[in-house]
Write a protein that holds these residues in place. Structure first.
Motif, PDB file in Angstrom:
ATOM      1  N   PRO A 189       0.807  -1.227   0.000  1.00 38.91           N
ATOM      2  CA  PRO A 189       0.000   0.000   0.000  1.00 38.91           C
ATOM      3  C   PRO A 189       0.838   1.274   0.000  1.00 38.91           C
ATOM      4  O   PRO A 189       0.514   2.248  -0.680  1.00 38.91           O
ATOM      5  CB  PRO A 189      -0.830  -0.122   1.286  1.00 38.91           C
ATOM      6  CG  PRO A 189      -0.896  -1.582   1.549  1.00 38.91           C
ATOM      7  CD  PRO A 189       0.427  -2.119   1.117  1.00 38.91           C
ATOM      8  N   ALA A 190       1.951   1.270   0.752  1.00 32.85           N
ATOM      9  CA  ALA A 190       2.837   2.435   0.755  1.00 32.85           C
ATOM     10  C   ALA A 190       3.532   2.576  -0.591  1.00 32.85           C
ATOM     11  O   ALA A 190       3.722   3.697  -1.092  1.00 32.85           O
ATOM     12  CB  ALA A 190       3.867   2.311   1.875  1.00 32.85           C
ATOM     13  N   LEU A 191       3.943   1.460  -1.181  1.00 30.69           N
ATOM     14  CA  LEU A 191       4.572   1.505  -2.495  1.00 30.69           C
ATOM     15  C   LEU A 191       3.653   2.207  -3.488  1.00 30.69           C
ATOM     16  O   LEU A 191       4.085   3.086  -4.248  1.00 30.69           O
ATOM     17  CB  LEU A 191       4.876   0.090  -2.974  1.00 30.69           C
ATOM     18  CG  LEU A 191       5.389  -0.038  -4.413  1.00 30.69           C
ATOM     19  CD1 LEU A 191       6.820   0.450  -4.510  1.00 30.69           C
ATOM     20  CD2 LEU A 191       5.281  -1.479  -4.901  1.00 30.69           C
ATOM     21  N   ILE A 192       2.377   1.851  -3.473  1.00 31.79           N
ATOM     22  CA  ILE A 192       1.429   2.415  -4.432  1.00 31.79           C
ATOM     23  C   ILE A 192       1.120   3.872  -4.115  1.00 31.79           C
ATOM     24  O   ILE A 192       1.299   4.767  -4.956  1.00 31.79           O
ATOM     25  CB  ILE A 192       0.129   1.588  -4.441  1.00 31.79           C
ATOM     26  CG1 ILE A 192       0.403   0.168  -4.934  1.00 31.79           C
ATOM     27  CG2 ILE A 192      -0.924   2.266  -5.311  1.00 31.79           C
ATOM     28  CD1 ILE A 192      -0.762  -0.790  -4.741  1.00 31.79           C
ATOM     29  N   ALA A 217      -6.200   4.814 -12.045  1.00 26.77           N
ATOM     30  CA  ALA A 217      -7.418   4.014 -11.845  1.00 26.77           C
ATOM     31  C   ALA A 217      -7.057   2.579 -11.471  1.00 26.77           C
ATOM     32  O   ALA A 217      -7.633   1.993 -10.542  1.00 26.77           O
ATOM     33  CB  ALA A 217      -8.284   4.046 -13.099  1.00 26.77           C
ATOM     34  N   GLY A 218      -6.097   2.005 -12.176  1.00 24.62           N
ATOM     35  CA  GLY A 218      -5.682   0.646 -11.861  1.00 24.62           C
ATOM     36  C   GLY A 218      -5.010   0.546 -10.508  1.00 24.62           C
ATOM     37  O   GLY A 218      -5.220  -0.422  -9.765  1.00 24.62           O
ATOM     38  N   LEU A 219      -4.205   1.543 -10.174  1.00 20.06           N
ATOM     39  CA  LEU A 219      -3.535   1.538  -8.879  1.00 20.06           C
ATOM     40  C   LEU A 219      -4.537   1.664  -7.738  1.00 20.06           C
ATOM     41  O   LEU A 219      -4.402   1.002  -6.700  1.00 20.06           O
ATOM     42  CB  LEU A 219      -2.522   2.675  -8.820  1.00 20.06           C
ATOM     43  CG  LEU A 219      -1.305   2.522  -9.742  1.00 20.06           C
ATOM     44  CD1 LEU A 219      -0.549   3.838  -9.849  1.00 20.06           C
ATOM     45  CD2 LEU A 219      -0.381   1.420  -9.234  1.00 20.06           C
ATOM     46  N   LEU A 220      -5.536   2.493  -7.926  1.00 23.73           N
ATOM     47  CA  LEU A 220      -6.553   2.652  -6.885  1.00 23.73           C
ATOM     48  C   LEU A 220      -7.396   1.389  -6.748  1.00 23.73           C
ATOM     49  O   LEU A 220      -7.816   1.029  -5.643  1.00 23.73           O
ATOM     50  CB  LEU A 220      -7.436   3.867  -7.195  1.00 23.73           C
ATOM     51  CG  LEU A 220      -6.735   5.222  -7.039  1.00 23.73           C
ATOM     52  CD1 LEU A 220      -7.586   6.343  -7.617  1.00 23.73           C
ATOM     53  CD2 LEU A 220      -6.429   5.496  -5.570  1.00 23.73           C
TER      54      LEU A 220
END
Length: 594
Positions: A189-192, A217-220
């Motif tokens: 989650p921190a990486l993203i 959008a994909g990351l979320l």
């Protein structure tokens, strides 16, 4: 022995009284965290809700009241000041627009920081100082630098923050261990969130287009899939706050991931204005308490044992975990939705279930045990040791095999060896490889250094007392189970000799200026059942524990290490370990006054 018995009964009563009335298990209480408090108050400060401003203000008051005399902050109120926590706490107070007494507090913190970074606290000097602390591991260093930039360092500070390969999170989960994520397995989650935020803000600082938004959008969606139902990533306050802060700064503060994270932070606030680092360690402390209460003569009522066994069976993971991809069969440190199955808690649950079965528990645990054993066996690394969460992640320290985790797994495998017929051959091979790994990781002096425990006053924070005690205890369990493994007794003898040599003159054990209840109790437990000099060391250690008042025995020392090297104390650690140590005599039997 009378004093020991009295102390044992006092601790027994306290441990039993601390059970949750509804569930019959133990929740414990983690120490309040300056770092967790600072990040939570900062995340809530700009939410726009008046009630959040109230929580943020209460957090700022707590921080100001718990600064150390030298001007900095430590991870717990009992911890010496460290750079990471002081940087974050000072930045959070500035963000909270403090005044009066807290302005004086900030002045002291700034002076402390300048002393640690070697002059003016610039983004560059801070980055160099953090690199000296964390090396190439960006799990915590980059989020800290990003937080400082968010609070008060200005737009240009983003240009000097190292990037994170956040787009790699879009790869299939099975490929993560083959690419250079530069963060540990549990920090996705921190990486993203931090990686995306740093990318967007650094692009703005350079007057460039933030092309990474094309993948937002994909990351979320990935973050949404990783986020548990109650909003708290890993049930961790710092990690969840980092995600909320980063999404807001990147322009996604209204997204459901950020809003659910804020809801988790609100629910996690304590009455005194502080936050801990995590919700609780309910599964872990319950297995520790169960072991202590069933060592020798069981001190749990049959109905209570049945409730604990049923609870443990129920809390075993039943599906592939979305966070790490772990298969069903493991246990996490908590039954809350943010927990992730890991080797230490799985081993602890298996040992607790074995103890309960030996005490006469009739709960059907056969399927749970078989699943737990298969889960542990599948996690074993190529080096023969066991990691915490994910097999094959070996580049960063918190993903590698470790002696304490491996030893606990050995204890669990030894406990169920006689009944694991379907896994018998796999178990035998796993035990041989575990012992070979423990042999390679034993220091020349006979000690082992643990991963998840340390000591703030020791060199590099290492705690061979805890590490060696845990491994010696596991080796003794394997020896009692009559595991036919070459080298086991030699490893055990060398570990015993190191523990005997580490005992303090007053009878306790400790890696700092004074012995602690936790370290002394774990050493006594490990040496109980040994011959010769071990018996005298155990007697002196138990006498040291028995001389303490119940208040002293309940005073937790911050020897626990949490994600990204955060120190913590847990209220139940000294109590449950002292209970087991006081209840055992040299033959590993409960002292009942005879």
């Amino acid at each position: 022995m009378g004093q020991v018995k009295e102390a044992y009964e006092a601790v027994l009563g306290r441990v039993l009284a601390l059970r949750d009335a509804e569930s019959g298990v133990w929740t414990g209480e983690l120490a309040s965290s300056a770092l967790g408090t600072a990040l939570a108050l900062a995340a809530l400060h700009d939410s726009g809700q008046p009630s959040d401003r109230t929580l943020s203000e209460a957090g700022a008051k707590w921080l100001a009241a718990h600064a150390n005399d030298d001007g900095g902050w430590g991870d717990t109120p009992e911890s010496p000041s460290n750079l990471s926590t002081t940087l974050i706490a000072a930045a959070a107070l500035r963000k909270a627009e403090v005044g009066g007494r807290r302005s004086e507090c900030l002045a002291g913190a700034e002076q402390w920081i300048e002393g640690r970074v070697g002059g003016p606290a610039t983004p560059e000097s801070i980055a160099r100082a953090l690199t000296a602390v964390y090396g190439q591991d960006r799990t915590f260093a980059v989020p800290i630098l990003a937080f400082l930039a968010m609070c008060d360092a200005g737009e240009q500070a983003w240009r000097s923050i190292p990037p994170l390969p956040f787009l790699l999170a879009l790869l299939p989960q099975g490929l993560y261990r083959f690419v250079r994520l530069q963060v540990v397995s549990y920090a996705l989650p921190a990486l993203i969130a931090v990686g995306l935020c740093r990318h967007v803000c650094a692009a703005h600082a350079r007057n460039r287009w933030a092309w990474g938004r094309l993948f937002a959008a994909g990351l979320l969606r990935k973050l949404s899939a990783l986020q548990p139902s109650h909003g708290g990533f890993l049930d961790a306050i710092p990690l969840t706050a980092f995600v909320c802060l980063s999404l807001r700064r990147a322009g996604y503060g209204d997204h459901a991931v950020a809003q659910n994270g804020l809801s988790f932070l609100r629910r996690s606030a304590r009455a005194d204005g502080s936050w801990a680092i995590d919700s609780n360690l309910r599964t872990w402390v319950t297995t520790l308490a169960t072991r202590a209460l069933t060592s020798g003569r069981c001190r749990l009522a049959p109905a209570d044992g049945e409730r604990i066994a049923a609870w443990l069976v129920k809390t075993q993971t039943q599906a592939r975990h979305p966070f790490t991809g772990a298969r069903p069969g493991g246990w996490a440190w908590t039954d809350w939705p943010g927990g992730v199955p890991d080797a230490d808690d799985t081993a602890g649950a298996l040992i607790a279930l074995r103890r309960l079965k030996e005490a006469g528990c009739r709960t059907d645990m056969s399927a749970a045990v078989a699943g737990g054993l298969r889960w542990l066996l599948a996690l074993q690394n190529a080096d023969g040791g066991l990691p915490t969460f994910c097999r094959g992640w070996g580049r960063l320290p918190f993903d590698r095999s470790s002696p304490d985790i491996s030893a606990h797994a050995l204890s669990a495998l030894a406990a169920w060896r006689g009944e694991a017929r379907q896994e018998a051959s796999s178990l035998a091979r796993a035990v041989d490889r575990l012992l070979a790994y423990l042999g390679r990781t034993q220091g020349p002096d006979g000690s082992w250094v643990p991963l998840w425990f340390g000591h703030q006053e020791a060199e590099r924070g290492r705690n061979p007392v805890v590490g060696t005690a845990r491994v010696v205890d596991a080796l003794r369990a394997a020896s009692r189970a009559r595991l036919e493994a070459p080298g086991l007794e030699a490893l055990l003898a060398r570990g015993e000799r190191w523990l005997l040599g580490a005992q303090c003159a007053d009878g306790g054990w400790g890696m700092g200026r004074a012995a602690t209840v936790e370290e002394t109790a774990l050493a006594v437990i490990a040496l109980a059942g040994g011959g010769g000099s071990c018996r005298e060391a155990v007697r002196r250690g138990r006498a040291w524990l028995a001389e303490k008042s119940i208040d002293e025995l309940e005073r937790a020392a911050p020897i626990g290490l949490y994600f990204a090297v955060l120190w913590y104390g847990e209220r139940l650690y000294p109590l449950v370990w002292a209970l087991e140590a006081l209840g055992l005599n040299e033959e590993n039997e409960v002292n009942d006054g005879r």
